[in-house]
Design an enzyme around this catalytic site. Sequence first.
Site, short mmCIF file in Angstrom:
data_model
loop_
_atom_site.label_atom_id
_atom_site.label_comp_id
_atom_site.label_asym_id
_atom_site.label_seq_id
_atom_site.Cartn_x
_atom_site.Cartn_y
_atom_site.Cartn_z
N GLU A 243 58.43 11.17 -0.06
CA GLU A 243 58.04 12.58 0.06
C GLU A 243 56.78 12.88 -0.75
O GLU A 243 55.89 13.60 -0.30
CB GLU A 243 59.17 13.51 -0.42
CG GLU A 243 60.42 13.47 0.45
CD GLU A 243 60.25 14.10 1.83
OE1 GLU A 243 59.20 14.70 2.09
OE2 GLU A 243 61.18 13.97 2.65
N ARG A 247 53.37 14.04 1.25
CA ARG A 247 52.93 15.43 1.03
C ARG A 247 51.82 15.52 0.00
O ARG A 247 50.79 16.15 0.24
CB ARG A 247 54.10 16.30 0.58
CG ARG A 247 55.23 16.30 1.60
CD ARG A 247 56.24 17.39 1.33
NE ARG A 247 57.52 17.05 1.94
CZ ARG A 247 58.43 17.93 2.29
NH1 ARG A 247 58.23 19.21 2.11
NH2 ARG A 247 59.59 17.55 2.83
N ASP A 376 62.06 6.99 11.93
CA ASP A 376 60.93 7.59 12.66
C ASP A 376 59.51 7.16 12.29
O ASP A 376 58.81 6.48 13.05
CB ASP A 376 61.04 9.13 12.63
CG ASP A 376 61.32 9.71 11.23
OD1 ASP A 376 61.27 8.96 10.25
OD2 ASP A 376 61.58 10.93 11.15
N GLU A 510 58.18 18.80 14.76
CA GLU A 510 58.05 17.65 15.67
C GLU A 510 57.84 18.02 17.14
O GLU A 510 57.09 17.35 17.86
CB GLU A 510 59.26 16.72 15.53
CG GLU A 510 59.35 15.99 14.19
CD GLU A 510 59.84 16.86 13.03
OE1 GLU A 510 60.39 17.96 13.31
OE2 GLU A 510 59.68 16.45 11.87
C1 DMJ Z 1 58.02 16.08 7.39
O1 DMJ Z 1 58.07 16.03 6.02
C2 DMJ Z 1 57.44 14.83 7.97
O2 DMJ Z 1 57.07 15.07 9.27
C3 DMJ Z 1 58.39 13.68 7.93
O3 DMJ Z 1 57.88 12.54 8.55
C4 DMJ Z 1 59.68 14.03 8.59
N1 DMJ Z 1 60.18 15.31 8.29
C5 DMJ Z 1 59.38 16.41 7.89
C6 DMJ Z 1 59.31 17.56 8.86
O4 DMJ Z 1 60.35 17.74 9.67
#
Ligand code: DMJ
Length: 616
Positions: A243, A247, A376, A510
């Site tokens: 995270e 971010r 993912d 998404e």
């Molecule tokens: C985001 O922090 C990023 O897209 C991450 O890859 C997956 N989830 C969240 C948003 O849903």
Amino acid sequence: MPVATLLPFTATPSRKSASPTSFRLTEKFILLLVFSAFITLCFGAIFFLPDSISGVLFRSPPVETNTRTGPESSDSGSAGTEERNLDKIRRDHEKALLEAKDTLQKAPGVIKAEILTVKSQLANDRLLQGGNNLPVISYHRPPGATGHEPVDLETRTRRAKVKQMMKHAWDGYRRYAWGSNELRPVSKQGHSSNLFGSIKGATIVDALDTLFIMEMYDEFDAATEWVEKNLDFNVNAEISVFEVNIRFVGGLLSAYYLSGKEVFRRKAVELGEKLLPAFKTPTGIPWALLNLKSGIGRNWPWASGGSSILAEYGTLHLEFMHLSILSGKPEFAQKVMNIRKVLNRLDKPQGLYPNYLNPNSGQWGQHHVSVGGLGDSFYEYLLKAWLMSDKTDEEGKKLYYDALQAIETNLMRKSSSGLTYIAEWKGGLLEHKMGHLTCFAGGMIALGADGAPSDKTGHQMELAAEIARTCHESYARTALKLGPEAFRFDGGVEAIATRQNEKYFILRPEVIETYMYMWRFTHDPKYREWGWEAVQALEQHCRVEGGYSGVRDVYASSPNHDDVQQSFYLAETLKYLYLLFSDDDHLPFEHWVFNTEAHPLPVISKDKTDRPNEVE
Ligand code: DMJ
């Protein structure tokens, strides 16, 4: 020993009339010794004086004033000096005027470029003096950092609406939660998730690039100032490596590439260095959690016998490649390339990548495969590693297309009414569930379709369009017209959440991300229409006085707010909506690749591998 015994020549009662000539030889010698010691002492002391004083004593006189050799009196000397000083000032002024005149004859673009060069040199000098040891980089903004107004009125109006939504989200955060990680828009206060330990300002860093591309420069400047003065990574707290990377590192890197402000490069590298201890495991597969002060890492206790998670350790590549370039340190790139080496040595069941990998043994944990949560963005980063390398990373390319083939064969299914979905795989059995997170795959597959083996490009575009349609259905089949966290294709339902704990919507991006990619590649107006439907639903059900909130049940007739404005709402959801209503030359895909938090990073041009920000 008393001092007087060392000084025979000082007045003593017995030496009242003594003259120097009357000194004995030993006395003379001692006198000489003491005198020379005194001189040495005086001379040496000067070196211990403060600079300002010793400067006065030792400064060589300027050439113009060093002329007191002739018969002039001291008065006429100083008058002459004054005259010469004035002369010099006059000459300097004339020179400066001539230079200014020359400059004014240059084209404004040239003047601007010269100013920027000098500014960037000064910034770099300051940086080097600050002990950061960052290499000097001449910054050139990659193309498309800002866009222009779309020609048709409807698109222009919709784009302006999205910008106004960003303003509302930002203003609420600024007013009620400034400096906290996130905003609670209903109770109008700050909110912090333990993902960031005690690092602060997640919304500020996540929003920087969105503010820039929307040309909200006052807000961008305020955010920059906060970063300069308050963003602090010296915390004794445990953070999520994934995270914080997507971010904070991602947000800072994008802010640097868009604005050229050195503070962002410096902070990104500083944070990157703090994350490096996470890789201290027997295999080099990083820990999920890391204490930034002690450098001690560990994994989530629930993750299959102490495993690291595919989507976490597999989503560092883009940021770390850029960190190596911006810092001049190969270590960042080496760490992420090693992850690939470990994965390449392992057998993949049916060509699939299980979500859990033990960092000590280097063996897979539980065989759970998903293109949604836990898996993912690993797939996303294989493709984007290749694209970001200006298509030189052939290994990344092969890994991506092979993985996609395995996903299509083993996980993709069609419902009885013809909706394509991506299921989850548990030890060979399918769970017919698709997460909101999985919906990003429509955009990913569209982005990769062009590079697929030629006979597959069309097929992959079709798959991408089908996934976009399924995800749109998951929104359309709810009361609030916002998508659930997960939806199922079993027990007679299609694209509908059946479990209470899967019915929430937390402002995730998404589905809109996929609309944006599909619009860019097809220009089919339905994608803009679907995006506009989402805007209306967000306005109607998520907008509150203090900002935007998630909702607990998208099938309820009215929203029950969860009171959190996620930082990714500003970083991703609103950015992708804005780009959906912008022209294609705003952050064009040939020059920019989005990290998984929608932070744009420039393609590293193959002719300029060492200078990514000089892409033309
Ligand atoms: C985001 O922090 C990023 O897209 C991450 O890859 C997956 N989830 C969240 C948003 O849903």
